[in-house]
Design an enzyme around this catalytic site. Structure first.
Site, short mmCIF file in Angstrom:
data_model
loop_
_atom_site.label_atom_id
_atom_site.label_comp_id
_atom_site.label_asym_id
_atom_site.label_seq_id
_atom_site.Cartn_x
_atom_site.Cartn_y
_atom_site.Cartn_z
N ASP A 46 33.10 -20.63 -55.55
CA ASP A 46 33.40 -19.31 -56.11
C ASP A 46 32.67 -18.22 -55.32
OD1 ASP A 46 30.83 -19.65 -57.02
OD2 ASP A 46 31.29 -19.34 -59.14
N SER A 47 31.90 -18.62 -54.30
CA SER A 47 31.35 -17.64 -53.36
C SER A 47 32.47 -16.87 -52.68
CB SER A 47 30.48 -18.34 -52.30
OG SER A 47 31.21 -19.37 -51.66
N ASP A 85 35.33 -25.47 -57.17
CA ASP A 85 34.32 -24.86 -58.04
C ASP A 85 34.94 -24.43 -59.37
OD1 ASP A 85 31.68 -24.25 -58.34
OD2 ASP A 85 31.65 -22.63 -56.85
N LYS A 115 32.84 -28.86 -59.13
CA LYS A 115 31.42 -28.48 -59.25
C LYS A 115 31.29 -27.50 -60.41
CE LYS A 115 29.33 -25.43 -56.32
NZ LYS A 115 28.87 -24.37 -57.27
N GLU A 117 28.34 -25.10 -62.54
CA GLU A 117 26.96 -24.61 -62.69
C GLU A 117 26.54 -24.91 -64.12
OE1 GLU A 117 26.54 -20.50 -61.54
OE2 GLU A 117 27.65 -20.81 -59.69
N GLU A 184 20.12 -25.53 -55.96
CA GLU A 184 20.08 -24.25 -55.24
C GLU A 184 18.76 -23.53 -55.50
OE1 GLU A 184 23.55 -21.76 -55.48
OE2 GLU A 184 22.59 -20.17 -54.33
O1 KIV Z 1 30.20 -21.05 -54.44
C1 KIV Z 1 29.54 -21.53 -53.52
O2 KIV Z 1 29.86 -21.41 -52.33
C2 KIV Z 1 28.33 -22.26 -53.87
C3 KIV Z 1 27.35 -22.52 -52.77
C4 KIV Z 1 26.32 -21.46 -52.81
C5 KIV Z 1 26.79 -23.87 -52.84
O3 KIV Z 1 28.12 -22.59 -54.99
#
Ligand code: KIV
Length: 266
Positions: A46-47, A85, A115, A117, A184
């Site tokens: 989600d970056s 993500d 993934k 959080e 992280e």
């Molecule tokens: O969203 C992303 O790219 C991430 C990285 C910072 C690992 O979570």
């Protein structure tokens, strides 16, 4: 021929003490180059809210957007494990949301794992998604979706009590069935303790050298300028200069009528 990377590959790498490699991608051409480099994991992170869409943070990113970018990455990728993500508010409200949206990222996006959080409140979310047959990488330490709560980019797990909390959370995530952890901005010694204690692999970003693998954001690695460049980033190229020079040459050659020439014409 390179074989496909699966969760079992990552677990075997931990056992064999082979480092796991990971970077982000949001488009097919980047995914193809990454895949050809032999990378293990491509994260559709989600970056992309920052790096692709130009937002200040990742909070505006939607599940539909992650799916769209996963589909693009999937088209460029034959070998790496694609990690999709779970964006902000795609799982926080309920376990049902978590299963449904994780399922969409796998089913529509073509990702191989998701993934999320997480904190202590998300143990059930992780176990439920795992029970639905979807591998979960649990992202702990600094979790950018909680930026307003954390109050900025801050190292997590500093000091004895905070370190112990993080170590406990790591154990809880392993027990919940997480296939791996992403750590992280965590002190190197805390990452080492977690990595040594867990059966599942750890992948670090700003978490020191002892994790089972490393991940960075591709835009940072390539040297696209961003306003904020954390200490843990290493630039391997200055792509911004290359692109900027090409754009300036293009503009200048059109103005000076040196492009196109006969060889570019029909
Ligand atoms: O969203 C992303 O790219 C991430 C990285 C910072 C690992 O979570």
């Amino acid at each position: 021929m390179m074989s496909k990377v699966t969760i079992s590959t990552l677990h075997a790498k931990k056992q064999n003490k082979e480092k796991i490699t990971a970077l982000t991608a949001y488009d097919a051409p980047t995914a193809r180059l990454l895949d050809e480099s032999g990378i293990d994991i491509i994260l559709v992170g989600d970056s992309l809210g920052n790096t692709f869409a130009g937002h200040d943070n990742s909070l505006p990113v939607t599940t539909d957007q992650i799916i769209y970018h996963c589909q693009a990455v999937r088209r460029g990728c034959n070998h790496a494990l694609i990690l999709g993500d779970m964006p902000f508010m795609s799982y926080q409200v309920s376990v049902e949301d978590a299963i449904r949206n994780a399922g969409r990222i796998i089913k529509e996006g073509g990702a191989h794992a998701i993934k999320m959080e997480v904190g202590v409140a998300h143990v059930d979310h992780v176990s439920s998604v795992v029970n639905a047959g979807i591998p979960v990488i649990a992202h702990i330490g600094f979790t950018p979706q909680a930026i307003h709560q954390i109050g900025g980019f801050k190292v997590q797990g500093k000091g004895e009590a905070a370190a112990q909390e993080l170590i406990n959370l790591a154990h809880q995530m392993e027990l919940a069935g997480a296939a791996g952890l992403l750590l992280e901005m965590v002190p190197a010694q805390v990452s080492k303790t977690i990595t040594d204690a867990l059966r599942i692999p750890t992948i670090g970003i700003g978490a020191g050298p002892h994790t089972d693998g490393q991940i960075l954001v591709t835009n940072d690695v390539l040297g696209y300028k961003s306003e904020f460049s954390p200490k843990f980033v290493k630039r391997y190229a200055s792509i911004e200069t290359v692109i900027s020079d090409a754009f300036k040459s293009y503009v200048s050659e059109i103005k000076s009528q040196t492009f196109p020439k006969d060889e570019h014409s029909y």
